[in-house]
Design a protein around this motif. Sequence first.
Motif, PDB file in Angstrom:
ATOM      1  N   ASP A   1       0.833  -1.202   0.000  1.00 38.59           N
ATOM      2  CA  ASP A   1       0.000   0.000   0.000  1.00 38.59           C
ATOM      3  C   ASP A   1       0.874   1.262   0.000  1.00 38.59           C
ATOM      4  N   VAL A   2       1.893   1.227   0.872  1.00 35.68           N
ATOM      5  CA  VAL A   2       2.709   2.433   1.070  1.00 35.68           C
ATOM      6  C   VAL A   2       4.179   2.050   1.075  1.00 35.68           C
ATOM      7  N   VAL A   3       4.983   2.772   0.328  1.00 32.30           N
ATOM      8  CA  VAL A   3       6.425   2.647   0.502  1.00 32.30           C
ATOM      9  C   VAL A   3       6.927   3.956   1.097  1.00 32.30           C
ATOM     10  N   VAL A   4       7.697   3.832   2.185  1.00 26.70           N
ATOM     11  CA  VAL A   4       8.271   4.995   2.871  1.00 26.70           C
ATOM     12  C   VAL A   4       9.764   5.023   2.566  1.00 26.70           C
ATOM     13  N   VAL A   5      10.260   6.133   2.037  1.00 30.50           N
ATOM     14  CA  VAL A   5      11.690   6.281   1.738  1.00 30.50           C
ATOM     15  C   VAL A   5      12.328   7.035   2.889  1.00 30.50           C
ATOM     16  N   GLY A   6      13.171   6.326   3.666  1.00 31.95           N
ATOM     17  CA  GLY A   6      13.810   6.945   4.826  1.00 31.95           C
ATOM     18  C   GLY A   6      13.423   6.230   6.098  1.00 31.95           C
ATOM     19  N   ALA A   7      14.419   5.939   6.939  1.00 32.20           N
ATOM     20  CA  ALA A   7      14.162   5.177   8.164  1.00 32.20           C
ATOM     21  C   ALA A   7      14.643   5.927   9.395  1.00 32.20           C
ATOM     22  N   GLY A   8      14.563   7.265   9.357  1.00 28.95           N
ATOM     23  CA  GLY A   8      14.767   8.048  10.568  1.00 28.95           C
ATOM     24  C   GLY A   8      13.483   8.057  11.371  1.00 28.95           C
ATOM     25  N   LEU A   9      13.401   8.912  12.368  1.00 29.16           N
ATOM     26  CA  LEU A   9      12.204   8.952  13.214  1.00 29.16           C
ATOM     27  C   LEU A   9      10.958   9.234  12.399  1.00 29.16           C
ATOM     28  N   ILE A  10      11.039  10.172  11.443  1.00 27.31           N
ATOM     29  CA  ILE A  10       9.856  10.576  10.683  1.00 27.31           C
ATOM     30  C   ILE A  10       9.399   9.451   9.747  1.00 27.31           C
ATOM     31  N   GLY A  11      10.353   8.807   9.087  1.00 23.40           N
ATOM     32  CA  GLY A  11      10.005   7.678   8.225  1.00 23.40           C
ATOM     33  C   GLY A  11       9.401   6.530   9.023  1.00 23.40           C
ATOM     34  N   LEU A  12      10.011   6.219  10.161  1.00 20.94           N
ATOM     35  CA  LEU A  12       9.541   5.067  10.932  1.00 20.94           C
ATOM     36  C   LEU A  12       8.209   5.332  11.624  1.00 20.94           C
ATOM     37  N   VAL A  13       8.003   6.564  12.108  1.00 15.94           N
ATOM     38  CA  VAL A  13       6.717   6.813  12.763  1.00 15.94           C
ATOM     39  C   VAL A  13       5.601   6.800  11.730  1.00 15.94           C
ATOM     40  N   THR A  14       5.908   7.268  10.524  1.00 13.93           N
ATOM     41  CA  THR A  14       4.920   7.204   9.445  1.00 13.93           C
ATOM     42  C   THR A  14       4.593   5.742   9.121  1.00 13.93           C
ATOM     43  N   ALA A  15       5.637   4.921   9.048  1.00 18.09           N
ATOM     44  CA  ALA A  15       5.441   3.501   8.742  1.00 18.09           C
ATOM     45  C   ALA A  15       4.603   2.816   9.821  1.00 18.09           C
ATOM     46  N   TRP A  16       4.968   3.081  11.082  1.00 20.13           N
ATOM     47  CA  TRP A  16       4.247   2.422  12.182  1.00 20.13           C
ATOM     48  C   TRP A  16       2.778   2.848  12.204  1.00 20.13           C
ATOM     49  N   ARG A  17       2.542   4.161  12.145  1.00 20.63           N
ATOM     50  CA  ARG A  17       1.177   4.663  12.236  1.00 20.63           C
ATOM     51  C   ARG A  17       0.336   4.227  11.029  1.00 20.63           C
ATOM     52  N   ALA A  18       0.957   4.172   9.842  1.00 26.07           N
ATOM     53  CA  ALA A  18       0.227   3.702   8.657  1.00 26.07           C
ATOM     54  C   ALA A  18      -0.124   2.220   8.810  1.00 26.07           C
ATOM     55  N   ALA A  19       0.836   1.462   9.369  1.00 28.44           N
ATOM     56  CA  ALA A  19       0.577   0.034   9.577  1.00 28.44           C
ATOM     57  C   ALA A  19      -0.524  -0.169  10.609  1.00 28.44           C
ATOM     58  N   CYS A  20      -0.531   0.661  11.670  1.00 29.47           N
ATOM     59  CA  CYS A  20      -1.595   0.596  12.682  1.00 29.47           C
ATOM     60  C   CYS A  20      -2.959   0.852  12.041  1.00 29.47           C
ATOM     61  N   ALA A  21      -2.968   1.716  11.010  1.00 30.73           N
ATOM     62  CA  ALA A  21      -4.223   2.060  10.337  1.00 30.73           C
ATOM     63  C   ALA A  21      -4.635   1.002   9.321  1.00 30.73           C
ATOM     64  N   GLY A  22      -3.874  -0.097   9.255  1.00 29.88           N
ATOM     65  CA  GLY A  22      -4.278  -1.212   8.411  1.00 29.88           C
ATOM     66  C   GLY A  22      -3.631  -1.260   7.042  1.00 29.88           C
ATOM     67  N   LEU A  23      -2.709  -0.365   6.774  1.00 36.09           N
ATOM     68  CA  LEU A  23      -2.040  -0.362   5.468  1.00 36.09           C
ATOM     69  C   LEU A  23      -0.829  -1.292   5.492  1.00 36.09           C
ATOM     70  N   SER A  24      -0.525  -1.888   4.345  1.00 33.48           N
ATOM     71  CA  SER A  24       0.726  -2.647   4.246  1.00 33.48           C
ATOM     72  C   SER A  24       1.831  -1.653   3.878  1.00 33.48           C
ATOM     73  N   VAL A  25       2.978  -1.775   4.561  1.00 31.94           N
ATOM     74  CA  VAL A  25       4.018  -0.746   4.474  1.00 31.94           C
ATOM     75  C   VAL A  25       5.380  -1.379   4.228  1.00 31.94           C
ATOM     76  N   THR A  26       6.158  -0.763   3.326  1.00 29.94           N
ATOM     77  CA  THR A  26       7.565  -1.126   3.137  1.00 29.94           C
ATOM     78  C   THR A  26       8.410   0.124   3.357  1.00 29.94           C
ATOM     79  N   VAL A  27       9.471  -0.013   4.158  1.00 32.01           N
ATOM     80  CA  VAL A  27      10.391   1.099   4.412  1.00 32.01           C
ATOM     81  C   VAL A  27      11.688   0.815   3.669  1.00 32.01           C
ATOM     82  N   VAL A  28      12.132   1.768   2.864  1.00 26.75           N
ATOM     83  CA  VAL A  28      13.398   1.597   2.145  1.00 26.75           C
ATOM     84  C   VAL A  28      14.385   2.639   2.632  1.00 26.75           C
ATOM     85  N   ALA A  29      15.575   2.194   3.002  1.00 28.71           N
ATOM     86  CA  ALA A  29      16.633   3.134   3.376  1.00 28.71           C
ATOM     87  C   ALA A  29      17.962   2.431   3.199  1.00 28.71           C
ATOM     88  N   GLU A  30      18.975   3.223   2.847  1.00 27.88           N
ATOM     89  CA  GLU A  30      20.296   2.640   2.671  1.00 27.88           C
ATOM     90  C   GLU A  30      20.790   2.109   4.014  1.00 27.88           C
TER      91      GLU A  30
END
Lengths: 405, 405
Positions: free
Chosen positions: B12-41
């Motif tokens: 559903d969602v790909v998040v680019v970046g795994a700092g606090l902002i990327g990860l909180v977005t990923a977690w909260r989106a996942a809590c809302a029922g979305l499937s999430v992938t986080v990409v970061a070097e």
Amino acid sequence: MRANPSSQSPTDVVVVGAGLIGLVTAWRAACAGLSVTVVAEHLDGAASTVAAGMLTPATEASFGEEALMRFGILSRDRYPAFVAELEEESGVSAGYRAEGTLQVAFDSDDMARLGHLSELRARLGLTTERLTGRECRRLEPMLAPSVRGGYLAAEDHSVDPRALLGALRAAAERRGAVGVRDRVRRLVVEDGRARGVVLDSGGEISAGQVVLAAGVATPAVEGVPEGVVPPLRPVKGQLLRLRMAEGEPPIVARTVRGLVKGSPVYLVPRGTGEIVLGATQEEQGFDTRLTAGGLWEVLRDAHELVPGVSELEVAETCVGLRPGSPDNEPLLGPTAVPGLHLAAGHFRHGVLFTPATGDAMAEALTTGALPDYARRFAATRVADRIPAGAAGGGPIEGGEQDQWT
Amino acid sequence: MRANPSSQSPTDVVVVGAGLIGLVTAWRAACAGLSVTVVAEHLDGAASTVAAGMLTPATEASFGEEALMRFGILSRDRYPAFVAELEEESGVSAGYRAEGTLQVAFDSDDMARLGHLSELRARLGLTTERLTGRECRRLEPMLAPSVRGGYLAAEDHSVDPRALLGALRAAAERRGAVGVRDRVRRLVVEDGRARGVVLDSGGEISAGQVVLAAGVATPAVEGVPEGVVPPLRPVKGQLLRLRMAEGEPPIVARTVRGLVKGSPVYLVPRGTGEIVLGATQEEQGFDTRLTAGGLWEVLRDAHELVPGVSELEVAETCVGLRPGSPDNEPLLGPTAVPGLHLAAGHFRHGVLFTPATGDAMAEALTTGALPDYARRFAATRVADRIPAGAAGGGPIEGGEQDQWT
């Protein structure tokens, strides 16, 4: 040097310690025809890799240390030939730089103090040239406008101790010295004579003579009879290595030493674009913590003298322990235990004293006695001071002994 | 999170970046029922790992930033429940500390400036308590005798950003988010809509929505139509992490912020015995060099406020780049490209804004619109400002595009 396994064939000399003092002893002894094995846990010496490498007896001169300064001048004067021979033999640059040293004063009290030291220098036969603040800034344009004046010591040069370590290692190896990467568990003493060392790995190296040259760790070697090795106190130094940006000219052209409201600080440039800033001098025991106050003190004083250092990158922060003997003078040559020598206690002067120490130790190892110029620093002066039978100063025996602490 | 190979099932969602902002977005989106992938070097975010972690809208208040401060107060007020839920879900402590913040002044000019800021705080509905120098020292006995006075902000707390990163990562993983350790080569835009990202390894992740949350690296993602992501300027911060000796009580009991002759400095204690000292604020482009001047400035000011820091060990020196947008406010939610969101430009406030950003982004990803409290920070405000057809601001299209620089 070859890193050898535990089983060793007997050697003329085993040197414990692979800092500048251990390696110069090994190289010079090997040059004199002795077979040599160097044992150290790390083949880099700790204090030697931290040192800034100033060869500055003139600007280092201080009251009450005249004998040390004379030895320093002698060693400094040997440096050019020493480096030439070392680089020839090793094929490795020692990073020797002959631009002299500028010593500057931040305020008028600092200038007055430098004036007194210049009188002492004159008594030691050292000439330095007094300069105004303007003349100092003509030599070093990045100096702060507030610098009051200074002295140019045209003969006070510098060397890169890390490069020097590499050159000494290569030269010793070319002369057949063997390196063993291990910790020395204890000295072997039989019939009152040093016979070699036992290693942590369990191996043993038999040797005709043993030299302890392990800096502040020297007194920790076990099996040494009491009263033979004095305590060496660690004098902590904290410093920073800064890095010029690629292609930028160095912020100072020569070593700049300064007094800032009584606090000494130095900047030593290298050909590599590195600038060494130092150093604290703290007596806190075996403490190698980098502290906020140590960094702050060095940065504060360097910033007062050369404000442009602020723009430079911090490449490294370092802490080293200078080995200070009870009288702050080195301990060289034979001890009261036949076959056991010391080359330790060089305190703030290890780099400067390296050539003279190598020569003196080679003479002691081949003839049994130190040359005249080094006799004042005889390791036996310590045992002589401790009356026989006094606590901790009994007769020299082998076997299990307490280590100095 | 699981580190996945290149071949991905659509998400559903790909998040680019795994700092606090990327990860909180990923977690909260996942809590809302979305499937999430986080990409970061690197799955650690650079600026997030450097940040001190102050949650201090009251003592951060400054003129001209009232809207930011209101968002900060809202986010701060969500912190206790946010941390409770996060720790419950992740089983990992976020290092939240609720001791308040003491803001102190070094001289009378500094005290006057704090007085003006307290009037601003009052307008924002924030109460802080004015204290004399003596009252400040009663709270924090290690403060210098020269401290003139200050303000206690009882509601300004702190969190450990490194611990918070770990907790967010664990919580996102428990909600099924997938982590991919790779660099994003470019955004995929088809028929004017964001469809996913192409990875450096050659793989591609198809996604219904894409969130760019890569701090100062956000504008460097290729394939984004011009005018959609504004330039983010890196604002360099240099700081130090000190360490209390084992068993010693911390040198400050709560966050201490100070003004020293107009220069701001802070000390943030952690439960682990760490004290964070910071920070410079330098606009020098993508420069992550640790400099002599940066360290000196922080050490100087910290030493003025709390002289005892000198005795503490330097555990780490850090440099980070804060992402500053053209108006210094964050860029949140949908952009002019359907399916493409931003969560970037958090400047000095990334840690403080983490809970509110997570909530706002989850709402934007599920409903298509930001909640009222975040609407001011809509990412589209940037595109709106750039007239269509102006240089660099053409119509939104897919395909090859220049990146902002």
